[in-house]
Design a protein around this motif. Structure first.
Motif, mmCIF file in Angstrom:
data_model
loop_
_atom_site.group_PDB
_atom_site.id
_atom_site.type_symbol
_atom_site.label_atom_id
_atom_site.label_comp_id
_atom_site.label_asym_id
_atom_site.label_seq_id
_atom_site.Cartn_x
_atom_site.Cartn_y
_atom_site.Cartn_z
ATOM 1 N N GLN A 231 0.794 -1.227 0.000
ATOM 2 C CA GLN A 231 0.000 0.000 0.000
ATOM 3 C C GLN A 231 0.831 1.283 0.000
ATOM 4 N N VAL A 232 2.159 1.159 0.065
ATOM 5 C CA VAL A 232 3.009 2.346 -0.032
ATOM 6 C C VAL A 232 3.427 2.541 -1.487
ATOM 7 N N LYS A 233 3.073 3.664 -2.040
ATOM 8 C CA LYS A 233 3.374 3.963 -3.439
ATOM 9 C C LYS A 233 4.715 4.680 -3.587
ATOM 10 N N ASN A 234 4.976 5.604 -2.649
ATOM 11 C CA ASN A 234 6.162 6.432 -2.781
ATOM 12 C C ASN A 234 6.520 7.056 -1.424
ATOM 13 N N ILE A 235 7.810 7.267 -1.198
ATOM 14 C CA ILE A 235 8.271 8.027 -0.033
ATOM 15 C C ILE A 235 9.063 9.219 -0.549
ATOM 16 N N HIS A 236 8.788 10.386 -0.009
ATOM 17 C CA HIS A 236 9.459 11.594 -0.482
ATOM 18 C C HIS A 236 9.596 12.598 0.660
ATOM 19 N N GLU A 264 -6.409 2.153 9.360
ATOM 20 C CA GLU A 264 -5.808 1.238 8.384
ATOM 21 C C GLU A 264 -4.337 1.594 8.129
ATOM 22 N N PHE A 265 -3.998 2.871 8.390
ATOM 23 C CA PHE A 265 -2.619 3.300 8.194
ATOM 24 C C PHE A 265 -1.721 2.906 9.363
ATOM 25 N N LEU A 270 3.453 1.221 11.918
ATOM 26 C CA LEU A 270 4.168 0.348 12.840
ATOM 27 C C LEU A 270 5.288 -0.404 12.124
ATOM 28 N N THR A 271 5.004 -0.878 10.921
ATOM 29 C CA THR A 271 6.017 -1.578 10.120
ATOM 30 C C THR A 271 7.191 -0.660 9.796
#
Length: 300
Positions: A231-236, A264-265, A270-271
Motif C-alpha cells: 500500500q506504499v506507493k512512494n516516499i518523499h 488502516e494506516f 508500525l512496520t
C-alpha cells in the motif's frame, strides 16, 4: 498527520564532581607552568601551559554543556538543550586545533633561533603536569567512553599529559646535553599529534550541527525498503539528522496507493517504525498522503 515515536534511552550519566576536580587541578598547573615558563625561558613549557589553559576552557565548557543538556524541553526549546554537548565538543576540538597550529609555528621559529633554557624548571613542572593531567584523565575516563563532549575534554587532557612527557624528556636532554633546539622539536611534534587527534571529533560534531545524514545511514536503501511495504506507493521529502550522539530524527511523506482510514494506516506506520529502528532511528514523523500534487522527490 504526524506521528512521532519516542524511545527512553538509558544514557550514561556524567559525573559533574569529577569534572569539577579536573578543572581545579588544571587551573593550578596552568598558573604554575605559565610562571615557570616565563622564568625558565622554555617555549615548550609555555606551550604546555597554554594547552593546560585550553584544558580548563574545555572542561568548563564541558561542565556547563553537561548541565544544560539535562534541562527539560520547553515551549521555547522543544528539544531542550540536547545539542549543547555537541556544540561544546565542536568548540573544544576546534580550539585545540587552533592552539596546535600556534604551537607548531612557534616551534619552527624557535628551532632556527634556540635560546638557553633553565631546564630544572622544565623538568619539575613537566612532572607536576604529568601527575595533574594523569589524575584528571582518570577522573573522567569512564564518562569519555559514552559522551562525545566529555571525550573531547578527555582528549585535551590525555594529549596534554603526552605533551608534558615530551616536555620532561626535552628538559632532561637540555639539562645534561644542552641541546636547546630539542625544545622546538618536541613542540612541533606535539602540535602535529594534537591536530590529528582533534580532527575526528571536530568533523563529527560539525556534521551533527549541520544536520547531515548520519554516515551509517543510506537514505536510498531506507526508501527502497519502505516502498516495498504493501500500500506504499512512494516516499518523499525525506530528512534524517541527529540532535546529539544518541538521537536520530527521521521525517518523510508517504504516498499511499489507496485513500484509507487512519486506523488502516496504523499497521503500515508500525512496520515503518520497526524497520527504521534497525537503523538506530528513534524519533520518527511520518505524513501520509493520497493524491497530493507535488514532485514526490526523495530529497527536497
Amino acid at each position: 498527520m504526524g506521528n512521532t515515536k519516542e524511545h527512553h534511552h538509558h544514557h550514561h550519566e556524567v559525573s559533574g564532581k569529577n569534572l569539577g576536580w579536573s578543572i581545579f587541578l588544571n587551573v593550578a598547573i596552568t598558573v604554575a607552568e605559565a610562571i615557570g615558563g616565563i622564568i625558565s625561558g622554555s617555549m615548550a613549557l609555555l606551550s604546555d601551559a597554554t594547552h593546560n589553559f585550553s584544558d580548563v576552557i574545555s572542561l568548563v565548557v564541558s561542565y556547563i554543556a553537561n548541565k544544560l543538556t539535562k534541562r527539560k524541553a520547553t515551549e521555547n526549546q522543544t528539544y531542550g538543550f540536547k545539542r549543547s554537548e555537541i556544540v561544546a565538543a565542536f568548540i573544544n576540538s576546534g580550539t585545540l586545533m587552533v592552539l596546535s597550529i600556534f604551537i607548531f609555528y612557534e616551534g619552527i621559529q624557535r628551532f632556527f633561533d634556540p635560546v638557553e633554557i633553565a631546564s630544572n624548571w622544565v623538568i619539575w613542572l613537566a612532572l607536576a603536569s604529568i601527575v595533574v593531567n594523569g589524575l584528571s584523565v582518570l577522573f573522567i575516563q569512564h564518562d569519555a567512553r559514552n559522551n562525545m563532549n566529555i571525550k573531547s575534554a578527555y582528549l585535551h587532557l590525555l594529549t596534554d599529559m603526552i605533551t608534558s612527557v615530551a616536555v620532561l624528556i626535552g628538559g632532561v636532554i637540555m639539562k645534561y646535553l644542552h641541546w636547546y633546539w630539542i625544545d622546538a622539536i618536541f613542540s612541533t611534534a606535539i602540535a602535529i599529534y594534537l591536530i590529528y587527534t582533534s580532527w575526528h571529533i571536530f568533523k563529527s560534531a560539525l556534521e551533527i550541527i549541520m544536520q547531515f545524514t548520519p554516515s551509517n545511514i543510506d537514505v536510498k536503501d531506507i526508501a527502497k525498503s519502505i516502498e516495498a511495504i504493501a500500500q506504499v506507493k512512494n516516499i518523499h521529502h525525506v530528512h534524517v539528522w541527529q540532535i546529539n550522539e544518541h538521537d536520530i530524527m527521521f521525517e518523510a511523506h508517504i504516498d499511499l496507493m489507496k485513500d484509507i482510514k487512519i486506523t488502516e494506516f496504523e499497521p503500515i506506520l508500525l512496520t515503518i517504525k520497526e524497520m527504521l529502528s534497525q537503523f538506530g532511528i528513534n524519533h520518527i514523523t511520518i505524513q501520509p498522503e493520497f493524491s497530493v500534487d507535488d514532485k514526490k522527490q526523495l530529497i527536497s
